[in-house]
Motif scaffolding. Structure first.
Motif, PDB file in Angstrom:
ATOM      1  N   TYR A 163     -48.828 -37.014  44.566  1.00 36.78           N
ATOM      2  CA  TYR A 163     -47.842 -35.970  44.843  1.00 36.78           C
ATOM      3  C   TYR A 163     -48.341 -34.599  44.412  1.00 36.78           C
ATOM      4  CZ  TYR A 163     -43.538 -33.227  44.440  1.00 36.78           C
ATOM      5  OH  TYR A 163     -42.589 -32.239  44.543  1.00 36.78           O
ATOM      6  N   PHE A 164     -48.913 -34.516  43.228  1.00 42.62           N
ATOM      7  CA  PHE A 164     -49.319 -33.215  42.684  1.00 42.62           C
ATOM      8  C   PHE A 164     -50.665 -32.797  43.240  1.00 42.62           C
ATOM      9  CE2 PHE A 164     -46.362 -34.919  39.551  1.00 42.62           C
ATOM     10  CZ  PHE A 164     -45.484 -33.846  39.429  1.00 42.62           C
ATOM     11  N   ASP A 165     -50.760 -31.520  43.621  1.00 45.34           N
ATOM     12  CA  ASP A 165     -52.018 -30.987  44.125  1.00 45.34           C
ATOM     13  C   ASP A 165     -53.023 -30.772  43.007  1.00 45.34           C
ATOM     14  OD1 ASP A 165     -51.278 -30.318  47.056  1.00 45.34           O
ATOM     15  OD2 ASP A 165     -49.650 -29.443  45.883  1.00 45.34           O
ATOM     16  N   ARG A 166     -52.517 -30.423  41.849  1.00 44.09           N
ATOM     17  CA  ARG A 166     -53.396 -30.122  40.705  1.00 44.09           C
ATOM     18  C   ARG A 166     -52.743 -30.638  39.431  1.00 44.09           C
ATOM     19  NH1 ARG A 166     -55.972 -24.253  40.078  1.00 44.09           N
ATOM     20  NH2 ARG A 166     -57.436 -25.301  41.505  1.00 44.09           N
ATOM     21  N   ILE A 167     -53.563 -31.172  38.546  1.00 39.81           N
ATOM     22  CA  ILE A 167     -53.109 -31.566  37.214  1.00 39.81           C
ATOM     23  C   ILE A 167     -54.010 -30.878  36.201  1.00 39.81           C
ATOM     24  CG2 ILE A 167     -52.892 -33.461  35.557  1.00 39.81           C
ATOM     25  CD1 ILE A 167     -51.996 -35.244  37.790  1.00 39.81           C
ATOM     26  N   VAL A 168     -53.400 -30.196  35.269  1.00 42.18           N
ATOM     27  CA  VAL A 168     -54.138 -29.512  34.207  1.00 42.18           C
ATOM     28  C   VAL A 168     -53.847 -30.236  32.894  1.00 42.18           C
ATOM     29  CG1 VAL A 168     -54.535 -27.350  32.967  1.00 42.18           C
ATOM     30  CG2 VAL A 168     -53.977 -27.307  35.415  1.00 42.18           C
ATOM     31  N   VAL A 169     -54.907 -30.694  32.250  1.00 38.36           N
ATOM     32  CA  VAL A 169     -54.763 -31.347  30.949  1.00 38.36           C
ATOM     33  C   VAL A 169     -55.202 -30.347  29.882  1.00 38.36           C
ATOM     34  CG1 VAL A 169     -55.453 -33.298  29.508  1.00 38.36           C
ATOM     35  CG2 VAL A 169     -55.256 -33.589  31.990  1.00 38.36           C
ATOM     36  N   ARG A 170     -54.263 -29.954  29.037  1.00 40.41           N
ATOM     37  CA  ARG A 170     -54.569 -28.999  27.971  1.00 40.41           C
ATOM     38  C   ARG A 170     -54.590 -29.718  26.632  1.00 40.41           C
ATOM     39  NH1 ARG A 170     -51.127 -23.704  27.954  1.00 40.41           N
ATOM     40  NH2 ARG A 170     -52.730 -23.262  26.386  1.00 40.41           N
ATOM     41  N   ILE A 171     -55.508 -29.280  25.769  1.00 41.11           N
ATOM     42  CA  ILE A 171     -55.721 -29.972  24.507  1.00 41.11           C
ATOM     43  C   ILE A 171     -55.264 -29.102  23.340  1.00 41.11           C
ATOM     44  CG2 ILE A 171     -57.481 -30.855  22.921  1.00 41.11           C
ATOM     45  CD1 ILE A 171     -57.900 -30.984  26.744  1.00 41.11           C
ATOM     46  N   PHE A 172     -54.428 -29.690  22.497  1.00 36.01           N
ATOM     47  CA  PHE A 172     -53.961 -29.036  21.269  1.00 36.01           C
ATOM     48  C   PHE A 172     -54.150 -30.054  20.141  1.00 36.01           C
ATOM     49  CE2 PHE A 172     -51.502 -27.536  24.859  1.00 36.01           C
ATOM     50  CZ  PHE A 172     -51.576 -26.160  24.766  1.00 36.01           C
ATOM     51  N   GLU A 173     -55.203 -29.888  19.364  1.00 31.33           N
ATOM     52  CA  GLU A 173     -55.481 -30.875  18.323  1.00 31.33           C
ATOM     53  C   GLU A 173     -54.459 -30.806  17.199  1.00 31.33           C
ATOM     54  OE1 GLU A 173     -59.588 -30.404  17.243  1.00 31.33           O
ATOM     55  OE2 GLU A 173     -60.291 -31.467  19.036  1.00 31.33           O
ATOM     56  N   ASN A 174     -53.734 -29.701  17.125  1.00 36.07           N
ATOM     57  CA  ASN A 174     -52.652 -29.575  16.155  1.00 36.07           C
ATOM     58  C   ASN A 174     -51.350 -29.928  16.853  1.00 36.07           C
ATOM     59  OD1 ASN A 174     -50.371 -28.067  14.777  1.00 36.07           O
ATOM     60  ND2 ASN A 174     -52.026 -27.731  13.300  1.00 36.07           N
ATOM     61  N   THR A 175     -50.649 -30.950  16.362  1.00 36.93           N
ATOM     62  CA  THR A 175     -49.454 -31.428  17.052  1.00 36.93           C
ATOM     63  C   THR A 175     -48.297 -30.434  16.972  1.00 36.93           C
ATOM     64  OG1 THR A 175     -48.952 -32.710  15.044  1.00 36.93           O
ATOM     65  CG2 THR A 175     -49.980 -33.875  16.871  1.00 36.93           C
TER      66      THR A 175
END
Length: 551
Positions: free
Chosen positions: A231-243
């Motif tokens: 369904y989604f054209d783009r998926i961006v995975v962002r990383i935050f090592e601090n919760t």
């Protein structure tokens, strides 16, 4: 005017969704140490690769083995698998697969049996650095029948003969030249890291289009994906090592969701649900996620079983569960989950007993107390260093509790944490932690712990740091039980062997069991189709089912 509106509506509607680009932004807490699907054991990599590659087979949501790249699952019953005699005297198996006819890599190159054979050549090479080398070693040969059909010749008869979750195909047309030039350097030169946006590396509904190391991975649709259209054209995975930063970015709208596999801990998610539960879909999925402390058994202090047992007696794990997790993360007895059908409850019990802990330590020679810390007669302090994933607030809080509780029995704990990609890719793989490492294993149903407990799976420089037995545990009886469980097809007899394995684990304690973790999924109310599995197969293996709810 009505005609114009109708035309615009038609232009903006494609297959029931808007033609405007749909982007889903996901927040996770770790950046993968590599994107090569067969190197390093890191959940962050598995999460991303669930969208960009697919295994030959894996467990589904009902914990049953199912095909991903194959047309039909081969079994002994349907003739796809066949028991055969071997010259060595032990029976083996022939397991024949047919790849789906329409499979293509992301550059349009057909996926063929050549890719299957090449993946096996890489996996079975002693210098390649593949994580689950045991899987490839047990494949003695591959017979290629045609471009889509091949037979694995297995060196043993195992109950999991058609489970190949870790058999992730590598594109021979891209990776072969890199591998053959220098197999020992392959893990450092793979195109998955040197050229990650190469579309030919993709064998899933998405491909990597861009990335910012340590911060972001952008995925776009794979035009050559032959499965269900995502369904989604783009998926961006962002990383935050601090919760804490992860939660803040969700509330600010910088991300749409927090992955359950690598997101907020259960205590943070429970607090989040109380404050923002009306605005988000917050759910909890118990599963096969074993939070524990690996012990480096080369450490002469930890090599004493009495010390290991004393450390566990000195922990009030039930109190930690109640106080930090509202009772939602049950205390682990061993590395086998109560959710698994082979679970054994009748094993040695290490309920909180500080007096017993002190008695064991004194028996082991740690009888002299100076400034609150136990010492041997020659003045050696009972001091350990513990490591975990920096920025994980809950693990860091657990470390502080461990410090406090062990201090009460005269054990000093020194905390030294590392970023996840360093801890998993270097420190654990090369066994550079000198005492303790706090992290989690996630497994499949009835997963035989060969790579983590068998003596042949201890990573060393000589074997190219292959294997996941980071503790260095070497026990002949454990080796024998693992070997026997794998080849026992009779469920009742296999269940008895599993019982013995869990009892031995509880007696020896190569690692200190802590909790069975529940994953907390924090999703936007408009997202549908995401299902957690509870096992090592991440929810992203079915990312093409995710979609925006109809208005």
């Amino acid at each position: 005017m009505k005609l114009v509106v109708l035309l615009l509506t038609a232009l903006l509607s494609v297959s029931g969704r808007t033609a405007l680009a749909e982007t889903l932004t996901i927040g996770i807490t770790q950046y993968p140490s590599t994107l090569n699907p067969n190197i390093d054991s890191m959940l962050a990599k598995s999460y991303v690769n669930g969208m960009t590659t697919r295994p030959l087979t894996h467990y589904d949501h009902d914990w049953q083995v199912t095909c991903f790249l194959c047309r039909n699952l081969p079994t002994l019953e349907n003739g796809g698998a066949e028991r055969v005699s071997r010259e060595e005297g032990r029976d083996g198996l022939k397991v024949t697969f047919q790849l789906k006819e329409e499979l293509e890599w992301g550059d349009g190159t057909p996926v063929t049996s050549e890719d299957v054979v090449f993946t096996w050549e890489v996996g079975s090479h002693p210098d390649s650095g593949i994580s689950n080398a045991e899987l490839y070693r047990r494949i003695e040969d591959i017979t290629v029948h045609d471009d889509k059909t091949f037979t694995f010749h297995l060196d043993r008869v195992t109950f999991a003969y058609n489970s190949f979750a870790d058999y992730r195909l590598l594109p021979a047309h891209i990776e072969r030249e890199i591998f053959e030039e220098n197999p020992a350097q392959y893990r450092n030169r793979t195109a998955y890291d040197s050229d990650p946006a190469n579309p030919g590396l993709s064998l899933g509904p998405y491909r990597v289009s861009d990335l910012e190391p340590g911060a972001r991975i952008t995925l776009d649709r794979n035009e050559h994906w032959s499965g269900k259209e995502p369904y989604f054209d783009r998926i961006v995975v962002r990383i935050f090592e601090n919760t804490t930063a992860l939660e803040a970015n969700l509330l600010s709208g910088s991300i749409d969701m927090i992955a359950g596999e690598l997101g907020l801990s259960i205590d943070q998610a429970l607090a989040f649900a109380e404050r923002h539960g009306d605005s988000y879909d917050v759910s909890f999925k118990p599963g096969l996620i074993y939070e524990h402390i690996d012990l480096n058994l080369d450490n002469p202090i930890l090599a004493d079983r009495r010390v290991r047992q004393a450390l566990l007696y000195g922990l009030d794990r039930q109190a930690i569960n109640e106080q930090l997790f509202q009772g939602e993360q049950p205390v682990a007895l061993t590395s086998v989950s109560p959710l698994d059908w082979v679970f054994e409850e009748d094993v040695p019990d290490y309920s909180y007993d500080p007096e017993k802990a002190i008695t064991l330590l004194e028996e082991a020679g740690w009888s002299e107390v100076r400034d609150g810390v136990r010492h041997t007669a020659d003045g050696t302090p009972l001091r350990f260093e513990i490591m975990t994933t920096a920025g994980n607030r809950t693990r860091e809080l657990i470390q502080q509790v461990l410090q406090s509780q062990w201090q009460a029995i005269g054990v000093e704990l020194v905390i030294r944490n590392q970023p996840p990609r360093v801890l998993f890719a270097e420190t654990l793989n090369q066994r550079e932690f000198n005492a303790m490492a706090l992290f989690a294993w996630i497994s499949s149903p009835e997963s035989v712990p060969r790579t983590t407990l068998h003596s042949e799976e201890i990573p060393t420089e000589a074997n190219g740091w292959v294997g996941q037995n980071f503790t260095g545990f070497a026990n002949e009886r454990m080796d024998d039980l693992i070997d026997r469980i794998e080849v026992k097809l009779d469920r009742d007899k296999r269940r008895q062997l599993w019982s013995e394995l869990q009892t031995l684990y509880a007696e020896e304690l190569p690692a200190l069991p802590l909790f069975w973790r529940a994953n907390s999924f924090i999703l936007p109310n408009w997202l549908e189709g995401l299902q957690a599995t509870g096992h090592m197969g991440t929810s992203t293996l079915w990312v093409e089912d995710w979609h925006r709810a109809a208005p």
